[in-house]
Design a protein around this motif. Structure first.
Motif: not given
Ligand code: FE2
Length: 284
Positions: A59-63, A103-107
């Motif tokens: 989990w991490h944010p982007h803007r 906020i998303h995660q990429e696994m």
């Molecule tokens: Fe990302």
């Protein structure tokens, strides 16, 4: 009068540690701003060893940005704060507009064989930095491929090749994103908008990118082109597969910290404060 673009920079993508310990190659990023404007970053995960990528990107944010993720081989599970969940795999593309905040995660999942996936960051103009976030999966079978008489195959991910339009249409800066495979000793020419930023990233094989006599560039090479109205590629005896990406520069100030890219330091400070205080997500 037409001018073939000359490569102004050719350099290898660099080993980089990202996420929770993913060993990837960064084609370009923070230190290249603003040379690739409107593009901010291109990351390439390419490994036979699951230890290199299974730590993933929790989990991490982007803007302030949009991302285009292209999984050539492998499987990446994602989930986000606007309720999307799913897997992208073998030839699928996924694009995301972080806009005001996601906020998303990429696994990446462990797979047999060669995992390869690429993520491009496209900057949002100041007028769209705080737009509504959105996310879309683009299955491999909906990505058209154009086959030329000489055997060259062009997968159109975004933009248009002759009459064929790619399925990724809603990126604000309307980039063109092609995945081009050229057989050995074959030439490929592509017209490009004068004034647009154009670069190639070599996935496999080798080619010269530019007028006759340009030195060949091999796997993991980034080729940034200078001014002109077309790109000329000549594959070596190995043939070549490369991404050809172009877009109109924004010409705006870039304030970038980690996963957030805004126009000013104040906007960055606000974003990180909101993230700490739990007010980062504006919708969804
Ligand atoms: Fe990302």
């Amino acid at each position: 009068m037409s001018d073939v673009r000359v490569p102004i920079r050719v350099f290898p993508s660099r080993p980089t540690l990202e996420g929770a310990g993913v060993r990837l190659r960064r084609a370009f990023g923070y230190y290249e701003v603003p040379q690739f404007d409107p593009f901010l970053l291109l990351d390439d995960i390419h490994s036979l060893d699951p230890e290199d990528y299974t730590a993933g990107f929790p989990w991490h944010p982007h803007r302030g940005i949009e991302t285009v993720t292209y999984v050539i081989h492998g499987e990446v599970e994602h989930g986000d704060s606007i309720g999307n969940r799913g897997d992208i795999r073998d030839g699928d593309v996924q694009w995301m507009t972080a806009g005001s905040g996601i906020i998303h995660q990429e696994m990446p999942h462990r797979i047999e064989g060669d995992m390869r996936g690429l993520q491009l960051w496209v900057n949002l103009p100041a007028s769209h930095k705080m737009m509504e976030p959105r996310y879309r999966d683009v299955p491999a079978e909906t990505i058209p491929a154009v086959t030329l008489e000489d055997g060259t195959v062009i997968k159109v991910i975004a933009g248009r090749y002759d009459g064929t339009e790619g399925p990724v249409k809603d990126i604000v800066r309307s980039p063109e994103y092609l995945d081009v495979s050229v057989p050995p000793h074959t030439s490929f020419t592509r017209s490009t908008e004068p004034g647009h930023t154009v670069f190639a990233y070599v996935l496999d094989g080798e080619a010269s990118f530019g007028p006759g006599g340009t030195d060949p560039a091999g796997p993991d090479s980034v080729v940034l082109f200078g001014k002109g109205d077309r790109v000329a590629v000549r594959a070596s005896g190995k043939g070549v597969r490369f991404l050809l990406i172009s877009g109109e520069p924004l010409g705006e100030p870039v304030a970038w910290r980690g996963p957030i890219v805004m126009n000013s330091q104040e906007e960055l400070d606000l974003a990180f404060r909101e993230y700490r205080e739990g007010t980062f997500i504006k919708s969804g």
